[in-house]
Design a protein around this motif. Structure first.
Motif, short mmCIF file in Angstrom:
data_model
loop_
_atom_site.label_atom_id
_atom_site.label_comp_id
_atom_site.label_asym_id
_atom_site.label_seq_id
_atom_site.Cartn_x
_atom_site.Cartn_y
_atom_site.Cartn_z
N PRO A 291 -7.13 2.02 0.00
CA PRO A 291 -6.92 0.83 -0.83
C PRO A 291 -8.24 0.34 -1.42
CG PRO A 291 -5.92 0.57 1.34
CD PRO A 291 -6.77 1.79 1.40
N ASP A 292 -8.18 -0.15 -2.63
CA ASP A 292 -9.30 -0.84 -3.25
C ASP A 292 -9.26 -2.29 -2.76
OD1 ASP A 292 -10.92 -2.37 -4.94
OD2 ASP A 292 -10.61 -1.05 -6.66
N GLY A 293 -10.11 -2.61 -1.80
CA GLY A 293 -10.05 -3.92 -1.16
C GLY A 293 -10.19 -5.08 -2.12
N ALA A 294 -11.10 -4.94 -3.09
CA ALA A 294 -11.33 -6.03 -4.03
C ALA A 294 -10.12 -6.24 -4.93
CB ALA A 294 -12.57 -5.72 -4.88
N TRP A 295 -9.52 -5.13 -5.41
CA TRP A 295 -8.35 -5.25 -6.27
C TRP A 295 -7.15 -5.77 -5.49
CZ3 TRP A 295 -6.18 -6.53 -10.31
CH2 TRP A 295 -4.90 -6.10 -10.69
N GLU A 296 -6.98 -5.29 -4.26
CA GLU A 296 -5.88 -5.77 -3.43
C GLU A 296 -6.01 -7.27 -3.19
OE1 GLU A 296 -5.10 -5.18 1.11
OE2 GLU A 296 -4.28 -3.43 0.06
N ARG B 285 0.81 -1.23 0.00
CA ARG B 285 0.00 0.00 0.00
C ARG B 285 0.84 1.28 0.00
NH1 ARG B 285 -4.68 -1.51 4.54
NH2 ARG B 285 -5.75 -3.10 3.27
N LEU B 286 2.15 1.13 0.02
CA LEU B 286 3.02 2.30 0.14
C LEU B 286 2.75 3.36 -0.92
CD1 LEU B 286 5.24 3.27 2.06
CD2 LEU B 286 6.92 2.26 0.48
N PRO B 287 2.58 3.01 -2.21
CA PRO B 287 2.32 4.06 -3.21
C PRO B 287 1.06 4.87 -2.93
CG PRO B 287 2.93 2.01 -4.28
CD PRO B 287 2.70 1.69 -2.84
N LEU B 288 0.08 4.26 -2.27
CA LEU B 288 -1.17 4.96 -1.97
C LEU B 288 -0.97 6.00 -0.87
CD1 LEU B 288 -3.55 1.84 -1.85
CD2 LEU B 288 -2.96 3.25 -3.83
N SER B 289 0.01 5.74 0.01
CA SER B 289 0.21 6.64 1.16
C SER B 289 0.88 7.94 0.77
CB SER B 289 1.04 5.92 2.23
OG SER B 289 2.37 5.73 1.79
N PHE B 290 1.47 8.00 -0.43
CA PHE B 290 2.17 9.21 -0.84
C PHE B 290 1.21 10.31 -1.30
CE2 PHE B 290 5.82 6.21 -2.01
CZ PHE B 290 6.40 6.35 -0.75
#
Length: 247
Positions: free
Chosen positions: A122-127, A110-115
């Motif tokens: 996060p998109d739970g289904a995609w993750e 998830r690091l890229p999302l935190s920037f």
């Protein structure tokens, strides 16, 4: 009906001074890469492979020419705009994995999302789909040092794909893996990016790795001097050997 390539290079050149000599690291390259296309870039040391990838990713500016991502001119963007494009529309997979050692697999993913500001949820289904396809579903709370090399590289691939980028750049992605694990990782990467419609640009010296690509480009002295479509590792290795001998 014609479609616009996802990634294009037009008249791309990158020159620099080395003492009194002008070095042409990339010398007039034209490329057009479609959605879902997986290309490998090979060539002898100093042929311009890494420079070309850096130019295509907006990590370096060309001396001449343009790079277009989905029609947007990267060479006309400032540093802030390029950073945003790389974060949102590109993914990167490196030889050294580059996982944060104190973060769990889930946190690294998830690091890229935190920037983003504010951070992107996060998109739970995609993750879940991504971690399941990459065999990471049971490893999400582990730290990187608790994983094998192949597992760490799969985390790096998941991180690169978490934003569903237009382009994934892979720099020697199997360099720290054994042959069998490298093949498995590349097969999975190719399968995932094709299903997403991502374009992949992979720099490699490994003919086996390049055999997973749809097209292999061979560079010498900053120019594309040969290309093979859907070639096996033996054909790629022969072409590479001929190229080295001619250098």
């Amino acid at each position: 009906m014609t479609t616009t390539p996802v990634l294009q290079a037009r008249g791309l050149r990158r020159s620099y001074q080395s003492g009194p000599q002008t070095v042409h690291a990339v010398d007039g390259i034209d490329l057009a890469l479609d959605a879902g296309e997986f290309i490998a870039v090979m060539g002898p040391s100093g042929s311009g492979k890494s420079t070309l990838m850096h130019l295509l990713a907006g990590l370096d500016q060309p001396s001449e020419g343009t790079v277009l991502l989905d029609g947007d001119d990267l060479t006309a963007m400032d540093d802030e705009e390029l950073t945003t494009v790389r974060r949102r529309r590109m993914g990167f997979v490196f030889q050294s994995f580059n996982l944060v050692p104190d973060l769990t697999v889930r946190e690294n993913l998830r690091l890229p999302l935190s920037f983003e500001r504010p951070p992107v949820r996060p998109d739970g289904a995609w993750e879940a789909t991504l971690t399941d396809r990459l065999g990471l579903a049971g490893l999400l709370e582990r730290l990187p040092h608790e994983l094998s090399g192949g597992q760490q590289q799969r985390v790096a691939i998941a991180r690169a794909l978490v934003r569903t980028p237009s382009v994934v750049f892979a720099d020697e992605p199997t360099g720290n893996l054994d042959v069998a694990t490298g093949r498995a990782v590349l097969s999975l990467l190719g399968e995932l990016v094709r299903s997403l419609g991502c374009t992949v640009v992979m720099v490699t010296h490994d003919a086996t790795a390049a055999s997973h690509a749809d097209r292999t480009l061979f560079l010498r002295d900053g120019r594309v001097v040969d290309a093979l479509d859907d070639a096996d590792d033996e054909a790629i290795a022969r072409t590479m050997l001929d190229l080295v001998r001619a250098s």
